[in-house]
Write an enzyme that holds these catalytic residues in place. Structure first.
Site, PDB file in Angstrom:
ATOM      1  N   ASP A  24       0.934  -1.328  -0.118  1.00  0.00           N
ATOM      2  CA  ASP A  24      -0.041   0.036   0.123  1.00  0.00           C
ATOM      3  C   ASP A  24       0.798   1.493  -0.016  1.00  0.00           C
ATOM      4  O   ASP A  24       0.320   2.323   0.476  1.00  0.00           O
ATOM      5  CB  ASP A  24      -0.935   0.091   1.045  1.00  0.00           C
ATOM      6  CG  ASP A  24      -2.093  -0.990   1.070  1.00  0.00           C
ATOM      7  OD1 ASP A  24      -2.032  -2.057   0.340  1.00  0.00           O
ATOM      8  OD2 ASP A  24      -2.893  -1.176   2.031  1.00  0.00           O
ATOM      9  N   LYS A 129      -6.327  -4.886  -3.234  1.00  0.00           N
ATOM     10  CA  LYS A 129      -7.076  -5.608  -2.233  1.00  0.00           C
ATOM     11  C   LYS A 129      -8.352  -4.876  -1.532  1.00  0.00           C
ATOM     12  O   LYS A 129      -7.949  -3.494  -1.116  1.00  0.00           O
ATOM     13  CB  LYS A 129      -6.096  -6.133  -1.248  1.00  0.00           C
ATOM     14  CG  LYS A 129      -5.294  -4.888  -0.551  1.00  0.00           C
ATOM     15  CD  LYS A 129      -4.129  -5.496   0.570  1.00  0.00           C
ATOM     16  CE  LYS A 129      -3.543  -4.422   1.243  1.00  0.00           C
ATOM     17  NZ  LYS A 129      -4.152  -3.461   1.986  1.00  0.00           N
ATOM     18  N   CYS A 162      -2.171  -2.490   7.537  1.00  0.00           N
ATOM     19  CA  CYS A 162      -2.240  -3.506   6.412  1.00  0.00           C
ATOM     20  C   CYS A 162      -0.935  -4.426   6.377  1.00  0.00           C
ATOM     21  O   CYS A 162      -1.153  -5.616   5.966  1.00  0.00           O
ATOM     22  CB  CYS A 162      -2.236  -2.708   5.305  1.00  0.00           C
ATOM     23  SG  CYS A 162      -4.069  -1.992   5.012  1.00  0.00           S
TER      24      CYS A 162
HETATM   25  C1  C5J Z   1      -3.306   0.494   5.547  1.00  0.00           C
HETATM   26  C2  C5J Z   1      -5.069   1.738   6.564  1.00  0.00           C
HETATM   27  N1  C5J Z   1      -2.682   0.383   4.242  1.00  0.00           N
HETATM   28  N2  C5J Z   1      -4.244   2.025   7.617  1.00  0.00           N
HETATM   29  N3  C5J Z   1      -4.585   0.869   5.510  1.00  0.00           N
HETATM   30  O1  C5J Z   1      -2.597   0.362   6.531  1.00  0.00           O
HETATM   31  O2  C5J Z   1      -6.178   1.921   6.624  1.00  0.00           O
END
Ligand code: C5J
Length: 221
Positions: A24, A129, A162
């Site tokens: 991400d 995802k 994530c």
């Molecule tokens: C991720 C989030 N990528 N913190 N998403 O950690 O909402």
């Protein structure tokens, strides 16, 4: 086999069966005007790991080892986003609504793109995802089995959301997981520190933790 000094003890990396997963590193989390910013977070903390993550990508690319990028991303009609997820967060700017970089966490929007410095190369897998974890509703496990991947090295954001969720999902599916501590970050320093401890505690209950330098040295040796 490559032995990487790690916590709680050396991680054995199997070069023929190892992939890097960069979680991400998309504008939604790292730049002002994205989803992370909309939740009131200091996004500058995340930007700081771009150089380390780029170096880690460079190491894998130089070895010809597989690289997987993920994005937290929903379909434009939000049919893959549970109403409970939409309801939470900033009450005046929900997932799917339009912020400074387009619709928050929606596929194809400017904010949903991986930052330029870490852009996927042709042939690298990019997984959209809908959940925090990389296996939920993605078919990724089947693809990794097909490729014979048994070892996963993790980087990306955020450490306790994530990244940790994906590592736990991977651990439950039998992958040997290593987290690069200076190529992952959280909006909350204390959450990152606690996550690193949690992962390596109890004999590596989720996996191993090491630094980029330790991995680089082990690979060179
Ligand atoms: C991720 C989030 N990528 N913190 N998403 O950690 O909402």
């Amino acid at each position: 086999m490559i032995s990487v000094p790690s916590r709680p003890y050396p991680y054995t990396l199997d070069p023929a069966h190892t992939a890097l997963v960069v979680i991400d590193m998309q504008r939604d989390f790292i730049e002002r005007g994205g989803f992370g910013d909309s939740l009131g977070n200091d996004v500058k903390r995340l930007e700081a790991i771009i150089p380390t993550t780029a170096a880690l990508l460079g190491l894998f690319r130089a070895q010809g080892w597989p690289v997987i990028h993920t994005r937290e991303a929903h379909k434009p009609d939000l049919s893959d986003c549970p109403p409970a997820k939409i309801r939470r967060g900033n009450p005046s700017l929900h997932i799917g609504e339009t912020g400074a970089m387009g619709r928050l966490l929606v596929r194809g929007e400017p904010g949903n793109q991986i930052v330029d410095a870490l852009a996927p190369l042709e042939g690298e897998m990019v997984i959209d995802k809908p959940g925090k974890g990389m296996f939920w509703a993605t078919g990724l496990h089947e693809q990794l089995v097909e490729l014979g991947i048994t070892h996963l090295v993790f980087a990306g954001v955020t450490t306790e959301v994530c990244v940790q969720t994906s590592m736990r999902e991977a651990n439950d599916r039998g992958y040997e997981c290593l987290l690069i501590e200076d190529a992952t970050e959280s909006y909350f320093a204390e959450f990152k520190a606690a996550t690193l401890k949690m992962i390596a505690a109890q004999g590596g209950i989720v996996g191993w933790v090491t630094s980029l330098a330790a991995l680089e040295e082990a690979v060179k040796a």
